[in-house]
Design a protein around this motif. Structure first.
Motif, PDB file in Angstrom:
ATOM      1  N   SER A 176       0.859  -1.181   0.000  1.00 23.95           N
ATOM      2  CA  SER A 176       0.000   0.000   0.000  1.00 23.95           C
ATOM      3  C   SER A 176       0.896   1.232   0.000  1.00 23.95           C
ATOM      4  O   SER A 176       2.126   1.125   0.131  1.00 23.95           O
ATOM      5  CB  SER A 176      -0.897   0.014   1.240  1.00 23.95           C
ATOM      6  OG  SER A 176      -0.118   0.177   2.411  1.00 23.95           O
ATOM      7  N   ALA A 177       0.286   2.401  -0.102  1.00 26.83           N
ATOM      8  CA  ALA A 177       1.059   3.640  -0.054  1.00 26.83           C
ATOM      9  C   ALA A 177       1.735   3.809   1.304  1.00 26.83           C
ATOM     10  O   ALA A 177       2.763   4.479   1.418  1.00 26.83           O
ATOM     11  CB  ALA A 177       0.162   4.833  -0.361  1.00 26.83           C
ATOM     12  N   THR A 178       1.177   3.179   2.334  1.00 21.78           N
ATOM     13  CA  THR A 178       1.712   3.295   3.691  1.00 21.78           C
ATOM     14  C   THR A 178       2.998   2.500   3.867  1.00 21.78           C
ATOM     15  O   THR A 178       3.935   2.969   4.538  1.00 21.78           O
ATOM     16  CB  THR A 178       0.675   2.810   4.724  1.00 21.78           C
ATOM     17  OG1 THR A 178      -0.518   3.565   4.556  1.00 21.78           O
ATOM     18  CG2 THR A 178       1.194   2.988   6.140  1.00 21.78           C
ATOM     19  N   ASN A 179       3.065   1.312   3.266  1.00 26.22           N
ATOM     20  CA  ASN A 179       4.230   0.458   3.520  1.00 26.22           C
ATOM     21  C   ASN A 179       5.150   0.255   2.314  1.00 26.22           C
ATOM     22  O   ASN A 179       6.186  -0.406   2.431  1.00 26.22           O
ATOM     23  CB  ASN A 179       3.778  -0.910   4.037  1.00 26.22           C
ATOM     24  CG  ASN A 179       2.852  -1.642   3.063  1.00 26.22           C
ATOM     25  OD1 ASN A 179       2.958  -1.478   1.856  1.00 26.22           O
ATOM     26  ND2 ASN A 179       1.940  -2.440   3.609  1.00 26.22           N
ATOM     27  N   ILE A 180       4.801   0.787   1.160  1.00 31.32           N
ATOM     28  CA  ILE A 180       5.566   0.501  -0.049  1.00 31.32           C
ATOM     29  C   ILE A 180       7.030   0.905   0.072  1.00 31.32           C
ATOM     30  O   ILE A 180       7.933   0.177  -0.356  1.00 31.32           O
ATOM     31  CB  ILE A 180       4.929   1.180  -1.297  1.00 31.32           C
ATOM     32  CG1 ILE A 180       5.575   0.671  -2.596  1.00 31.32           C
ATOM     33  CG2 ILE A 180       5.022   2.689  -1.215  1.00 31.32           C
ATOM     34  CD1 ILE A 180       5.239  -0.733  -2.960  1.00 31.32           C
ATOM     35  N   GLN A 181       7.318   2.033   0.721  1.00 33.81           N
ATOM     36  CA  GLN A 181       8.710   2.464   0.845  1.00 33.81           C
ATOM     37  C   GLN A 181       9.501   1.539   1.759  1.00 33.81           C
ATOM     38  O   GLN A 181      10.682   1.262   1.503  1.00 33.81           O
ATOM     39  CB  GLN A 181       8.776   3.904   1.354  1.00 33.81           C
ATOM     40  CG  GLN A 181       8.377   4.937   0.322  1.00 33.81           C
ATOM     41  CD  GLN A 181       8.820   6.341   0.688  1.00 33.81           C
ATOM     42  OE1 GLN A 181       9.969   6.562   1.053  1.00 33.81           O
ATOM     43  NE2 GLN A 181       7.909   7.287   0.593  1.00 33.81           N
ATOM     44  N   ARG A 182       8.883   1.027   2.795  1.00 33.12           N
ATOM     45  CA  ARG A 182       9.561   0.084   3.687  1.00 33.12           C
ATOM     46  C   ARG A 182       9.913  -1.190   2.936  1.00 33.12           C
ATOM     47  O   ARG A 182      11.011  -1.729   3.092  1.00 33.12           O
ATOM     48  CB  ARG A 182       8.674  -0.211   4.899  1.00 33.12           C
ATOM     49  CG  ARG A 182       9.242  -1.240   5.865  1.00 33.12           C
ATOM     50  CD  ARG A 182       8.544  -1.168   7.205  1.00 33.12           C
ATOM     51  NE  ARG A 182       7.096  -1.334   7.083  1.00 33.12           N
ATOM     52  CZ  ARG A 182       6.486  -2.524   7.107  1.00 33.12           C
ATOM     53  NH1 ARG A 182       7.201  -3.630   7.222  1.00 33.12           N
ATOM     54  NH2 ARG A 182       5.170  -2.600   7.014  1.00 33.12           N
ATOM     55  N   TYR A 183       8.986  -1.672   2.137  1.00 33.70           N
ATOM     56  CA  TYR A 183       9.248  -2.875   1.350  1.00 33.70           C
ATOM     57  C   TYR A 183      10.340  -2.617   0.310  1.00 33.70           C
ATOM     58  O   TYR A 183      11.223  -3.463   0.091  1.00 33.70           O
ATOM     59  CB  TYR A 183       7.977  -3.337   0.640  1.00 33.70           C
ATOM     60  CG  TYR A 183       6.880  -3.842   1.563  1.00 33.70           C
ATOM     61  CD1 TYR A 183       7.093  -3.995   2.935  1.00 33.70           C
ATOM     62  CD2 TYR A 183       5.620  -4.158   1.069  1.00 33.70           C
ATOM     63  CE1 TYR A 183       6.088  -4.460   3.771  1.00 33.70           C
ATOM     64  CE2 TYR A 183       4.603  -4.634   1.897  1.00 33.70           C
ATOM     65  CZ  TYR A 183       4.842  -4.765   3.248  1.00 33.70           C
ATOM     66  OH  TYR A 183       3.847  -5.223   4.064  1.00 33.70           O
ATOM     67  N   TYR A 241       3.220   1.542  -8.860  1.00 33.05           N
ATOM     68  CA  TYR A 241       3.716   2.885  -9.173  1.00 33.05           C
ATOM     69  C   TYR A 241       2.906   3.937  -8.415  1.00 33.05           C
ATOM     70  O   TYR A 241       3.474   4.868  -7.831  1.00 33.05           O
ATOM     71  CB  TYR A 241       3.627   3.144 -10.679  1.00 33.05           C
ATOM     72  CG  TYR A 241       4.263   4.451 -11.105  1.00 33.05           C
ATOM     73  CD1 TYR A 241       5.627   4.526 -11.376  1.00 33.05           C
ATOM     74  CD2 TYR A 241       3.501   5.619 -11.230  1.00 33.05           C
ATOM     75  CE1 TYR A 241       6.217   5.724 -11.759  1.00 33.05           C
ATOM     76  CE2 TYR A 241       4.077   6.816 -11.613  1.00 33.05           C
ATOM     77  CZ  TYR A 241       5.438   6.866 -11.881  1.00 33.05           C
ATOM     78  OH  TYR A 241       6.028   8.059 -12.253  1.00 33.05           O
ATOM     79  N   ASN A 242       1.592   3.763  -8.391  1.00 27.56           N
ATOM     80  CA  ASN A 242       0.740   4.714  -7.675  1.00 27.56           C
ATOM     81  C   ASN A 242       0.963   4.656  -6.167  1.00 27.56           C
ATOM     82  O   ASN A 242       0.916   5.681  -5.481  1.00 27.56           O
ATOM     83  CB  ASN A 242      -0.730   4.468  -8.002  1.00 27.56           C
ATOM     84  CG  ASN A 242      -1.112   5.001  -9.374  1.00 27.56           C
ATOM     85  OD1 ASN A 242      -0.490   5.932  -9.879  1.00 27.56           O
ATOM     86  ND2 ASN A 242      -2.121   4.407  -9.987  1.00 27.56           N
ATOM     87  N   PHE A 243       1.209   3.453  -5.632  1.00 28.29           N
ATOM     88  CA  PHE A 243       1.523   3.348  -4.205  1.00 28.29           C
ATOM     89  C   PHE A 243       2.762   4.174  -3.875  1.00 28.29           C
ATOM     90  O   PHE A 243       2.781   4.932  -2.909  1.00 28.29           O
ATOM     91  CB  PHE A 243       1.782   1.894  -3.801  1.00 28.29           C
ATOM     92  CG  PHE A 243       0.550   1.029  -3.756  1.00 28.29           C
ATOM     93  CD1 PHE A 243      -0.710   1.573  -3.570  1.00 28.29           C
ATOM     94  CD2 PHE A 243       0.655  -0.351  -3.898  1.00 28.29           C
ATOM     95  CE1 PHE A 243      -1.848   0.772  -3.535  1.00 28.29           C
ATOM     96  CE2 PHE A 243      -0.479  -1.162  -3.859  1.00 28.29           C
ATOM     97  CZ  PHE A 243      -1.723  -0.595  -3.675  1.00 28.29           C
ATOM     98  N   TYR A 244       3.795   4.027  -4.681  1.00 22.90           N
ATOM     99  CA  TYR A 244       5.023   4.767  -4.422  1.00 22.90           C
ATOM    100  C   TYR A 244       4.815   6.267  -4.640  1.00 22.90           C
ATOM    101  O   TYR A 244       5.243   7.088  -3.822  1.00 22.90           O
ATOM    102  CB  TYR A 244       6.153   4.263  -5.316  1.00 22.90           C
ATOM    103  CG  TYR A 244       7.457   5.002  -5.089  1.00 22.90           C
ATOM    104  CD1 TYR A 244       8.023   5.085  -3.827  1.00 22.90           C
ATOM    105  CD2 TYR A 244       8.102   5.655  -6.140  1.00 22.90           C
ATOM    106  CE1 TYR A 244       9.209   5.770  -3.602  1.00 22.90           C
ATOM    107  CE2 TYR A 244       9.289   6.340  -5.932  1.00 22.90           C
ATOM    108  CZ  TYR A 244       9.832   6.398  -4.660  1.00 22.90           C
ATOM    109  OH  TYR A 244      10.997   7.084  -4.450  1.00 22.90           O
ATOM    110  N   LEU A 245       4.123   6.614  -5.723  1.00 22.33           N
ATOM    111  CA  LEU A 245       3.868   8.025  -6.008  1.00 22.33           C
ATOM    112  C   LEU A 245       3.078   8.676  -4.879  1.00 22.33           C
ATOM    113  O   LEU A 245       3.412   9.778  -4.410  1.00 22.33           O
ATOM    114  CB  LEU A 245       3.095   8.147  -7.327  1.00 22.33           C
ATOM    115  CG  LEU A 245       2.806   9.558  -7.845  1.00 22.33           C
ATOM    116  CD1 LEU A 245       4.095  10.274  -8.200  1.00 22.33           C
ATOM    117  CD2 LEU A 245       1.885   9.501  -9.059  1.00 22.33           C
ATOM    118  N   ASN A 246       2.044   7.997  -4.394  1.00 22.12           N
ATOM    119  CA  ASN A 246       1.200   8.548  -3.333  1.00 22.12           C
ATOM    120  C   ASN A 246       1.896   8.572  -1.977  1.00 22.12           C
ATOM    121  O   ASN A 246       1.455   9.288  -1.062  1.00 22.12           O
ATOM    122  CB  ASN A 246      -0.098   7.748  -3.227  1.00 22.12           C
ATOM    123  CG  ASN A 246      -0.977   7.895  -4.446  1.00 22.12           C
ATOM    124  OD1 ASN A 246      -0.902   8.898  -5.162  1.00 22.12           O
ATOM    125  ND2 ASN A 246      -1.804   6.896  -4.732  1.00 22.12           N
TER     126      ASN A 246
END
Length: 323
Positions: free
Chosen positions: A187-194, A219-224
């Motif tokens: 999700s947008a919440t955890n994508i950067q951690r992953y 892509y949208n998860f990371y963008l958001n």
């Protein structure tokens, strides 16, 4: 039977567009564009298979010593090779005798041919671009072995380049399954951690990921997940027409939407130093020449391609995914 003059027009028109088609192929695919920019599109002259050299171990003779101590000068087996089968693709451009005379005059014939050649080029471009994401199993294994083969969701099994991944751990890519490895769906919440976890797994000193390709969802998860001030774009990729933002210096490229090749809920972390596009030198989007039907009033010309996609190091490649 169609006249020799018409066949010459078809062949000449195709031959004049060969270089343009090969160039436009890279402009249609972010991965191929990056490989081209980094000198990783390397034509092959021939051979039974495409041989890709690889380093699978460090030199075992390194030692610390003092004075007259004997040094280890034993041969060290560190170089091997993967072998990739040739894959072939073709698209036909045809014109009948009836169409020839209905479109009389060289200019009229070329107008008809240009529309068909343009369509054939798009067909070749789009299908080879899609194959670059494939697992190589389509058409009874005649398909190019793409990212789903080289950077597999399950890297502990299967054979790549003639090397069994179940037997050789050095030949396995990194894989991060969002739910099982991260604890919950991306999700947008955890994508950067992953992404951080997978990035670290695919980094070896100065060797690191330089291209990340994502489907629409990821892509949208990371963008958001980014604040507007963080959304740094890549001048190089943007100037080539690819929608991208940055992550740890790597270009994050969107390849979803209509006709997007990236599989749903996938994000590929690629070190393109170790990926190559290997077309045959004499079959890289070239026309076959005049092919006349013996029982039809028609002329056919084929756009031909032969080659494969190869990897020389899989450990430095990764995939973040959700099945």
């Amino acid at each position: 039977m169609a006249s020799p003059g018409l066949s010459e027009i078809v062949t000449t028109t195709l031959r004049n567009r060969t270089g343009v088609l090969a160039d436009n192929m890279s402009k249609n695919n972010a991965l191929l564009y990056r490989l081209s920019k980094r000198g990783k599109v390397k034509p092959v002259c021939g051979g039974r298979t495409i041989v890709q050299e690889l380093e699978y171990a460090e030199n075992s003779t390194y030692q610390r010593y003092s004075g007259y101590e004997l040094l280890n000068v034993s041969p060290s087996d560190v170089i091997s090779a993967a072998e990739y089968d040739w894959k072939q693709a073709s698209v036909a451009v045809t014109i009948s005798g009836l169409e020839q005379y209905q479109n009389s005059g060289e200019e009229a014939i070329i107008d008809l041919l240009e529309s068909r050649i343009s369509n054939a080029e798009k067909t070749m471009r789009n299908n080879l671009s899609a194959d670059m994401y494939s697992d190589g199993t389509a058409s009874s294994g005649k398909q190019v072995g793409g990212l789903q083969l080289l950077v597999a969701d399950v890297p502990t099994s299967g054979t790549v380049g003639g090397i069994n991944r179940a037997s050789y751990s050095f030949w396995r890519n990194q894989a991060f399954q969002a739910t099982s490895d991260g604890g919950s769906a991306a999700s947008a919440t955890n994508i950067q951690r992953y992404m951080n976890t997978l990035y670290q797994r695919t980094t070896r000193q100065t060797d690191k990921v330089d291209l990340i390709i994502a489907d629409t969802n990821y892509y949208n998860f990371y963008l958001n997940s980014l604040q507007a001030i963080q959304r740094i774009t890549s001048d190089e990729m943007a100037s080539a027409g690819f929608q991208s933002i940055k992550y740890m210096g790597a270009d994050v490229v969107f390849d979803g939407g209509i006709g997007g090749g990236c599989p749903s809920n996938h994000m590929y972390f690629l070190n393109t130093d170790y990926l190559m596009w290997r077309p045959h030198r004499d079959r890289n989007m070239v026309p076959s020449g005049d092919v006349r039907s013996i029982n039809q009033d028609a002329s056919v010309n084929l756009i031909l391609w032969m080659g494969n996609m190869t990897a020389s190091n899989c450990q430095l490649q990764g995939v973040l995914f959700q099945t």
